[in-house]
Design a protein around this motif. Structure first.
Motif, mmCIF file in Angstrom:
data_model
loop_
_atom_site.group_PDB
_atom_site.id
_atom_site.type_symbol
_atom_site.label_atom_id
_atom_site.label_comp_id
_atom_site.label_asym_id
_atom_site.label_seq_id
_atom_site.Cartn_x
_atom_site.Cartn_y
_atom_site.Cartn_z
ATOM 1 N N VAL A 203 43.003 51.126 74.797
ATOM 2 C CA VAL A 203 41.592 51.375 74.511
ATOM 3 C C VAL A 203 41.436 52.667 73.722
ATOM 4 C CG1 VAL A 203 39.365 51.971 75.550
ATOM 5 C CG2 VAL A 203 40.693 50.049 76.452
ATOM 6 N N ALA A 204 42.138 53.709 74.160
ATOM 7 C CA ALA A 204 42.045 55.003 73.475
ATOM 8 C C ALA A 204 42.519 54.889 72.037
ATOM 9 C CB ALA A 204 42.864 56.049 74.222
ATOM 10 N N MET A 205 43.602 54.164 71.802
ATOM 11 C CA MET A 205 44.127 54.018 70.450
ATOM 12 C C MET A 205 43.088 53.389 69.520
ATOM 13 S SD MET A 205 47.435 51.816 69.179
ATOM 14 C CE MET A 205 46.617 50.244 69.599
ATOM 15 N N GLU A 206 42.421 52.333 69.990
ATOM 16 C CA GLU A 206 41.420 51.673 69.156
ATOM 17 C C GLU A 206 40.165 52.530 69.001
ATOM 18 O OE1 GLU A 206 41.551 49.057 67.304
ATOM 19 O OE2 GLU A 206 43.551 48.405 67.901
ATOM 20 N N LEU A 207 39.730 53.162 70.096
ATOM 21 C CA LEU A 207 38.527 54.004 70.024
ATOM 22 C C LEU A 207 38.739 55.162 69.062
ATOM 23 C CD1 LEU A 207 35.719 54.891 70.932
ATOM 24 C CD2 LEU A 207 36.790 56.005 72.904
ATOM 25 N N LEU A 208 39.865 55.845 69.176
ATOM 26 C CA LEU A 208 40.138 56.962 68.279
ATOM 27 C C LEU A 208 40.318 56.474 66.850
ATOM 28 C CD1 LEU A 208 42.540 59.165 70.452
ATOM 29 C CD2 LEU A 208 40.077 59.422 70.104
ATOM 30 N N GLY A 209 40.859 55.276 66.687
ATOM 31 C CA GLY A 209 40.975 54.709 65.347
ATOM 32 C C GLY A 209 39.616 54.482 64.708
ATOM 33 N N ILE A 210 38.659 54.035 65.498
ATOM 34 C CA ILE A 210 37.292 53.851 64.986
ATOM 35 C C ILE A 210 36.675 55.199 64.635
ATOM 36 C CG2 ILE A 210 34.952 53.159 65.643
ATOM 37 C CD1 ILE A 210 36.322 50.955 67.386
ATOM 38 N N LEU A 211 36.815 56.161 65.535
ATOM 39 C CA LEU A 211 36.187 57.468 65.320
ATOM 40 C C LEU A 211 36.794 58.222 64.150
ATOM 41 C CD1 LEU A 211 35.740 58.685 69.017
ATOM 42 C CD2 LEU A 211 33.991 57.779 67.457
ATOM 43 N N ALA A 212 38.031 57.907 63.778
ATOM 44 C CA ALA A 212 38.686 58.608 62.671
ATOM 45 C C ALA A 212 38.269 58.073 61.308
ATOM 46 C CB ALA A 212 40.204 58.497 62.812
ATOM 47 N N LEU A 213 37.536 56.986 61.265
ATOM 48 C CA LEU A 213 37.107 56.404 59.989
ATOM 49 C C LEU A 213 36.046 57.290 59.336
ATOM 50 C CD1 LEU A 213 36.974 52.680 61.115
ATOM 51 C CD2 LEU A 213 38.661 53.750 59.605
ATOM 52 N N PRO A 214 35.863 57.157 58.022
ATOM 53 C CA PRO A 214 34.940 58.070 57.328
ATOM 54 C C PRO A 214 33.559 58.170 57.954
ATOM 55 C CG PRO A 214 36.234 56.846 55.729
ATOM 56 C CD PRO A 214 36.584 56.280 57.080
ATOM 57 N N ASP A 215 32.933 57.049 58.292
ATOM 58 C CA ASP A 215 31.629 57.106 58.959
ATOM 59 C C ASP A 215 31.568 56.036 60.043
ATOM 60 O OD1 ASP A 215 29.093 57.435 59.817
ATOM 61 O OD2 ASP A 215 28.099 56.806 57.964
ATOM 62 N N PRO A 216 31.917 56.403 61.268
ATOM 63 C CA PRO A 216 31.928 55.427 62.363
ATOM 64 C C PRO A 216 30.572 55.210 63.020
ATOM 65 C CG PRO A 216 32.674 57.541 63.175
ATOM 66 C CD PRO A 216 32.378 57.728 61.703
ATOM 67 N N VAL A 217 29.549 55.961 62.613
ATOM 68 C CA VAL A 217 28.283 55.950 63.355
ATOM 69 C C VAL A 217 27.637 54.565 63.416
ATOM 70 C CG1 VAL A 217 25.945 56.900 63.492
ATOM 71 C CG2 VAL A 217 27.880 58.399 62.939
ATOM 72 N N PRO A 218 27.494 53.852 62.290
ATOM 73 C CA PRO A 218 26.882 52.516 62.403
ATOM 74 C C PRO A 218 27.647 51.594 63.348
ATOM 75 C CG PRO A 218 26.958 53.227 60.111
ATOM 76 C CD PRO A 218 27.782 54.206 60.891
ATOM 77 N N THR A 219 28.970 51.683 63.322
ATOM 78 C CA THR A 219 29.779 50.827 64.191
ATOM 79 C C THR A 219 29.641 51.247 65.647
ATOM 80 O OG1 THR A 219 31.340 50.357 62.420
ATOM 81 C CG2 THR A 219 32.128 50.053 64.663
ATOM 82 N N VAL A 220 29.607 52.540 65.917
ATOM 83 C CA VAL A 220 29.432 53.003 67.300
ATOM 84 C C VAL A 220 28.070 52.559 67.831
ATOM 85 C CG1 VAL A 220 29.212 55.043 68.766
ATOM 86 C CG2 VAL A 220 31.028 54.931 67.056
ATOM 87 N N ARG A 221 27.052 52.605 66.990
ATOM 88 C CA ARG A 221 25.736 52.123 67.418
ATOM 89 C C ARG A 221 25.786 50.618 67.711
ATOM 90 N NH1 ARG A 221 22.832 55.831 63.473
ATOM 91 N NH2 ARG A 221 22.024 57.490 64.816
ATOM 92 N N LEU A 222 26.521 49.896 66.878
ATOM 93 C CA LEU A 222 26.674 48.464 67.102
ATOM 94 C C LEU A 222 27.414 48.199 68.413
ATOM 95 C CD1 LEU A 222 25.978 45.843 65.525
ATOM 96 C CD2 LEU A 222 28.324 45.907 64.633
ATOM 97 N N MET A 223 28.409 49.015 68.699
ATOM 98 C CA MET A 223 29.144 48.893 69.962
ATOM 99 C C MET A 223 28.236 49.170 71.150
ATOM 100 S SD MET A 223 32.649 50.776 68.729
ATOM 101 C CE MET A 223 33.396 50.890 70.355
#
Length: 391
Positions: A203-223
């Motif tokens: 879980v941590a590997m995927e979460l940190l992978g998302i957060l390391a992307l240029p702009d994860p905010v729209p995806t985090v809101r979708l999550m």
């Protein structure tokens, strides 16, 4: 017929040797290298699929002088150590059984069967090593052109095979998706609770992978809307997502590279004990845990004396806390924390008996030295004289 455009990696001599070794008709380039080349973005890793069984791959490579490592031989994967980088070679497979966390696989002889067990259509594109002709069984080329992240077959079935595919969906959506595919999102929402059975490291590997992307905010809101964020990071609330948005803006303003741990800190309330709990649950490294806890100790006063903050907490943590506070990091550009030059012997030489009084005077002088933005030795002498006069 669609042909993969030539790229730096398709011209590698070591890959040409590997293709000849395995036999061009017995292997295909597959996955991220094919996908990313079609999108004209840098390729990080090259993988290939083959009809050969792992033992045959090892024998063929040995005869060609190519060293191999049995990195996942039980699941059909052998890594070839090549001059310009390793390549994972995986025998065609089909799933025999799955439980959402791991799969039992059997080797296959059919390319379509191998493609059918993959997660997304855009990851199931195969390229012939000689002709670069692309084989696409499930409409991945159309999805790639539309920037659509779509599960192969039924989304719920794919997720039930491997629950982590929920997070992989959001990571790929953040990287490649233009519009959200309703069926995929509905399946992720329905099955969000299954993520509780996944190991925290994955879980941590995927979460940190998302957060390391240029702009994860729209995806985090979708999550968050899908109920996924509540399962994997229940400490994050809407206010913290807004804080993440502000942090991303700060990083852009100061040309600071995206950092997953700093962004994770933005999603958490500024409570060090809570950060420690989250770090432990996600099995973060010791260094990551320390950094997350330091960022969580941020206060409104951090921006008042940025160099003092860096002196006490280190430059990395100070930058994190200033960015999280929406403050300027310019005072830290090119600055290194100096060593405090005053020694206890100097104070003793001025007539103070060795012991607690020396330590107390040193602390007082150091505090004033920091508050005055680290002046030179002449000012330290003056500060010391003033403190001695107070004794």
């Amino acid at each position: 017929m669609t042909v993969l455009p030539e790229a730096d990696w398709t011209r590698r001599a070591d890959l040409a040797l590997l293709a000849e070794t395995l036999g061009p008709d017995f292997m295909r380039w597959v996955g991220g290298a094919v996908r990313d080349t079609l999108l004209d973005i840098p390729v990080a890793d090259v993988d290939c699929a083959t009809l050969h069984r792992p033992e045959k791959v090892i024998d063929l490579c040995r005869a060609a002088g190519i060293r191999t490592v049995p990195t996942g031989i039980d699941h059909g994967t052998v890594t070839a150590i090549l001059d310009e980088g390793p390549v994972e070679i995986t025998t065609l497979r089909r799933d025999v059984s799955t439980d959402g966390r791991r799969a039992t696989v059997a080797f296959a002889d059919n390319w379509r069967e191998d493609a059918a067990r993959r997660d997304f259509t855009i990851n199931a594109l195969y390229a012939h090593p000689k002709t670069l002709e692309i084989t696409d069984f499930f409409g991945g080329l159309d999805d790639l052109a539309a920037r659509r992240v779509r599960f192969i077959g039924d989304a719920r079935t794919r997720i039930r095979e491997d629950h982590l595919r929920i997070l992989r969906y959001f990571r790929f959506q953040a990287r490649f998706g233009r519009e959200v595919e309703d069926t995929a999102l509905a399946a992720c929402t329905e099955l969000a609770e299954t993520l509780k059975g996944i190991s925290r490291e994955r879980v941590a590997m995927e979460l940190l992978g998302i957060l390391a992307l240029p702009d994860p905010v729209p995806t985090v809101r979708l999550m968050e809307q899908a109920g996924v964020l509540r399962v994997i990071l229940p400490e994050a609330r809407a206010g913290e997502i807004a804080a993440l948005d502000r942090l991303v803006a700060q990083e852009r303003e100061y040309a600071v590279a995206p950092d997953a741990i700093r962004r994770l800190a933005a999603l958490l309330p500024p409570v060090p004990s809570l950060a420690e709990t989250v770090a432990a649950r996600l099995r973060l490294s010791k260094q990551q845990r320390a950094r997350l806890a330091c960022a969580a100790a941020r206060t409104k006063q951090d921006a008042e004396l940025p160099r003092a903050l860096a002196y006490h907490e280190g430059l990395a943590c100070a930058r994190d806390r200033l960015l999280l506070a929406g403050a300027s990091i310019a005072p830290l550009d090119g600055w290194e924390a100096p060593d405090f030059p005053l020694k206890g012997g100097t104070i003793v030489a001025r007539g103070v008996a060795a012991g607690p009084a020396v330590a107390r005077i040193m602390r007082a002088v150091e505090a004033r030295w920091i508050a005055e933005d680290f002046p030179g030795e002449a000012r330290i002498e003056a500060l010391l004289a003033e403190e001695l006069a107070r004794q």
